[in-house]
Design a protein around this motif. Structure first.
Motif, PDB file in Angstrom:
ATOM      1  N   GLN A  32       0.762  -1.335   0.026  1.00  0.00           N
ATOM      2  CA  GLN A  32      -0.067  -0.037   0.051  1.00  0.00           C
ATOM      3  C   GLN A  32       0.854   1.207  -0.089  1.00  0.00           C
ATOM      4  O   GLN A  32       2.041   1.334   0.773  1.00  0.00           O
ATOM      5  N   GLY A  33       0.805   2.208  -0.762  1.00  0.00           N
ATOM      6  CA  GLY A  33       1.364   3.680  -1.032  1.00  0.00           C
ATOM      7  C   GLY A  33       2.144   3.564  -2.258  1.00  0.00           C
ATOM      8  O   GLY A  33       2.616   4.563  -2.699  1.00  0.00           O
ATOM      9  N   ILE A  81       2.287   9.338   2.798  1.00  0.00           N
ATOM     10  CA  ILE A  81       2.839   8.145   3.304  1.00  0.00           C
ATOM     11  C   ILE A  81       4.289   8.306   3.659  1.00  0.00           C
ATOM     12  O   ILE A  81       4.933   9.200   3.834  1.00  0.00           O
ATOM     13  N   LYS A  82       4.550   7.609   5.012  1.00  0.00           N
ATOM     14  CA  LYS A  82       6.138   7.681   5.382  1.00  0.00           C
ATOM     15  C   LYS A  82       6.867   6.849   4.268  1.00  0.00           C
ATOM     16  O   LYS A  82       6.707   5.622   4.264  1.00  0.00           O
ATOM     17  N   VAL A  86       7.476   2.536   3.911  1.00  0.00           N
ATOM     18  CA  VAL A  86       7.057   1.711   2.578  1.00  0.00           C
ATOM     19  C   VAL A  86       8.113   1.169   1.842  1.00  0.00           C
ATOM     20  O   VAL A  86       7.960   0.096   1.138  1.00  0.00           O
TER      21      VAL A  86
END
Length: 129
Positions: A32-33, A81-82, A86
């Motif tokens: 995800q991301g 996001i981070k 990720v």
């Protein structure tokens, strides 16, 4: 380039770098991301498997040397996001998936973040401010 994965009494098993590239691209897409899918043949296969079309925002390069693989991914990520977290998840998932499916040892998974995508809702909110 092809790599001999195993030699049995029935013959030799060879896996091309393009197949490893497809596996790595799909494994990266599972996180995800990450936005987009790989270029080339793997693009078409991913579209067929997922039943959707997306833009080419991620590419995969694989170098096979004897019993190890070096994988380089160029990816686009979602805004917010981070990125280090990720990317770490991508590296681990790609390594585990390629090793499990091919029997190759993955030496390195290099991830280059080349773009950030903002969802449409967030883009509209930014424009209003």
């Amino acid at each position: 380039m092809e790599n001999n994965v195993g030699e049995k009494a029935l013959g030799i098993v060879k896996i091309s770098d393009e197949v490893v590239s497809i596996i790595a691209g799909i494994a990266a897409d599972e996180i995800q991301g990450i936005v987009g899918i790989p270029h080339g043949v793997s693009n078409n296969i991913s579209q067929i498997l997922k039943g959707k079309k997306t833009t080419n925002n991620k590419s995969v390069k694989v170098t096979l040397e004897e019993d190890k693989a070096v994988i380089e991914l160029n990816v686009a990520v979602e805004y917010g996001i981070k990125i280090p977290e990720v990317v770490s998840e991508v590296q681990e998932n790609v390594r585990k998936t390629v090793e499990a499916m091919t029997g190759l040892n993955v030496d390195t998974v290099n991830v280059n973040v080349q773009n950030i995508y903002v969802k449409k809702q967030e883009q509209e909110a930014v424009k209003e401010v």
